[in-house]
Design a protein around this motif. Structure first.
Motif, PDB file in Angstrom:
ATOM      1  N   HIS A   1       0.974  -0.975   0.098  1.00  0.00           N
ATOM      2  CA  HIS A   1      -0.053  -0.073   0.026  1.00  0.00           C
ATOM      3  C   HIS A   1       1.081   1.200  -0.079  1.00  0.00           C
ATOM      4  N   LEU A   2       0.515   2.499  -0.641  1.00  0.00           N
ATOM      5  CA  LEU A   2       1.396   3.354  -0.832  1.00  0.00           C
ATOM      6  C   LEU A   2       0.724   4.723  -0.848  1.00  0.00           C
ATOM      7  N   ALA A   3       1.075   5.961  -0.099  1.00  0.00           N
ATOM      8  CA  ALA A   3       0.488   6.959  -0.045  1.00  0.00           C
ATOM      9  C   ALA A   3       1.557   8.021   0.087  1.00  0.00           C
TER      10      ALA A   3
ATOM     11  N   VAL B   1       1.704  10.390   7.831  1.00  0.00           N
ATOM     12  CA  VAL B   1       1.942   9.036   7.972  1.00  0.00           C
ATOM     13  C   VAL B   1       0.978   8.412   9.056  1.00  0.00           C
ATOM     14  N   LYS B   2       1.052   9.243  10.195  1.00  0.00           N
ATOM     15  CA  LYS B   2       0.114   8.473  11.290  1.00  0.00           C
ATOM     16  C   LYS B   2      -1.389   8.292  10.712  1.00  0.00           C
ATOM     17  N   ARG B   3      -1.775   9.344  10.106  1.00  0.00           N
ATOM     18  CA  ARG B   3      -3.094   9.308   9.644  1.00  0.00           C
ATOM     19  C   ARG B   3      -3.514   8.117   8.513  1.00  0.00           C
ATOM     20  N   VAL B   4      -2.471   7.948   7.648  1.00  0.00           N
ATOM     21  CA  VAL B   4      -2.671   6.888   6.631  1.00  0.00           C
ATOM     22  C   VAL B   4      -2.468   5.672   7.217  1.00  0.00           C
ATOM     23  N   LEU B   5      -1.516   5.244   8.352  1.00  0.00           N
ATOM     24  CA  LEU B   5      -1.497   4.031   9.018  1.00  0.00           C
ATOM     25  C   LEU B   5      -2.683   4.035   9.786  1.00  0.00           C
TER      26      LEU B   5
ATOM     27  N   LEU C   1       5.250   6.934   1.630  1.00  0.00           N
ATOM     28  CA  LEU C   1       5.041   5.871   2.890  1.00  0.00           C
ATOM     29  C   LEU C   1       4.655   4.696   2.023  1.00  0.00           C
ATOM     30  N   VAL C   2       5.280   3.610   2.469  1.00  0.00           N
ATOM     31  CA  VAL C   2       5.245   2.363   1.611  1.00  0.00           C
ATOM     32  C   VAL C   2       4.691   1.324   2.840  1.00  0.00           C
TER      33      VAL C   2
ATOM     34  N   ILE D   1       4.707  -1.187  -6.569  1.00  0.00           N
ATOM     35  CA  ILE D   1       3.805  -0.406  -6.419  1.00  0.00           C
ATOM     36  C   ILE D   1       4.717   1.236  -6.597  1.00  0.00           C
ATOM     37  N   LEU D   2       5.807   1.322  -6.388  1.00  0.00           N
ATOM     38  CA  LEU D   2       6.594   2.347  -6.629  1.00  0.00           C
ATOM     39  C   LEU D   2       6.517   3.018  -8.037  1.00  0.00           C
ATOM     40  N   VAL D   3       6.898   1.852  -8.668  1.00  0.00           N
ATOM     41  CA  VAL D   3       6.800   2.193 -10.222  1.00  0.00           C
ATOM     42  C   VAL D   3       5.554   2.489 -10.857  1.00  0.00           C
TER      43      VAL D   3
END
Length: 279
Positions: free
Chosen positions: A177-179, A187-191, A249-250, A276-278
């Motif tokens: 998962h990536l944001a 970062v905290k909110r995505v987690l 963030l990955v 996912i980065l690509v």
């Protein structure tokens, strides 16, 4: 290529290919074959100019390797490189490290305690690689836990979250998962958002790493989390450094299927993240 093939033959299962394309290798070095007390993992990246023009980029990893011990060993490796300019030196490095470990085993130093957290480590040597992540040759870096102080608890927009294609091997499934993130609060909110998903929350491990570039200070805020899969977070962050990604963030979720995968699990974690980065 000849050197890599030779080392693979000499060291067998202790030699691990982390990423063939990027020429990243890891070797586990012990003080002896029977009941080893002291272990170091040497991870190397072989740059395009190796061995004629560039030295290997390396990490020395062991829970007990700190301070003066680290400095002395690093100095020994640098000395070997300088004395053998233009030549293949990995074998010399490995044997020098082994020599240091044998000396420690014969001295009165107490044995190191290694905390095992991955469900695979007890039966599988693969989990011993990279027990302690240390960043490689990157200018001032501030390692930062994603749990931010109260002064940063301002409400920020939740970034979009992308989900990669899952990889399944022997009943274990991996999904990245990536944001895009520009603050630790994001970062905290995505987690938090990811953990609202029951499937993700039920994963055996949710490994993550992030890198945020601070333009004003020209430094990186970065951190990683193994979530019980020993060394996986450090490897993930290392991959992001190699690919020179920033403000991202990955997270890689792994659902363990009951069959040990050995070092292959690290390959799947990295491949999920790279894909996912690509994308």
């Amino acid at each position: 290529i000849d050197e890599i093939e030779a080392l693979s033959s000499i060291y067998g299962d202790d030699w691990c290919v982390v990423d063939e394309d990027e020429k990243i290798y890891c070797i586990k070095i012990n003080d002896c074959l029977d009941q080893p007390k002291w272990t170091i993992c040497l991870q190397v990246i072989l740059p395009p100019g190796y061995p004629t023009a560039e030295p290997p980029i390396y990490q020395l990893n062991a829970p007990w390797l700190r301070g003066q011990d680290y400095i002395e060993l690093a100095n020994s490796l640098e000395e070997i490189y300088v004395q053998n300019l233009g030549e293949s030196i990995l074998y010399l490095w490995v044997e020098k490290i082994r020599e240091v470990l044998i000396e420690k085993a014969q001295s009165s130093d107490p044995e190191p305690g290694i905390k095992k957290t991955s469900e695979e480590v007890d039966e599988d040597d693969g989990g011993d690689f990279l027990l302690d992540y240390q960043p490689i040759q990157e200018e001032p870096i501030k390692m930062l836990n994603y749990i931010t102080s109260e002064s940063q608890e301002v409400d920020e927009e939740l970034p979009p979250i992308h989900h990669g294609n899952p990889i399944t091997d022997r009943r274990s499934t991996f999904q990245a998962h990536l944001a895009p993130v520009v603050t630790p609060r994001q970062v905290k909110r995505v987690l938090e958002k990811l953990y609202e998903n029951k499937k993700i929350a039920s994963a055996t491990h949710n490994i993550y790493a992030y890198r945020i570039y601070c333009e004003g200070k020209q430094t990186f805020l970065q951190d990683c989390e193994d979530d019980g899969e020993t060394a996986a977070g450090g490897r993930l962050l290392h991959l992001m450094q190699i690919l020179n990604v920033q403000n991202v963030l990955v997270v890689v979720s792994r659902w363990y299927g009951g069959i040990l995968l050995g070092p292959d699990r690290f390959k799947h974690i990295n491949n999920c993240a790279r894909n996912i980065l690509v994308e």
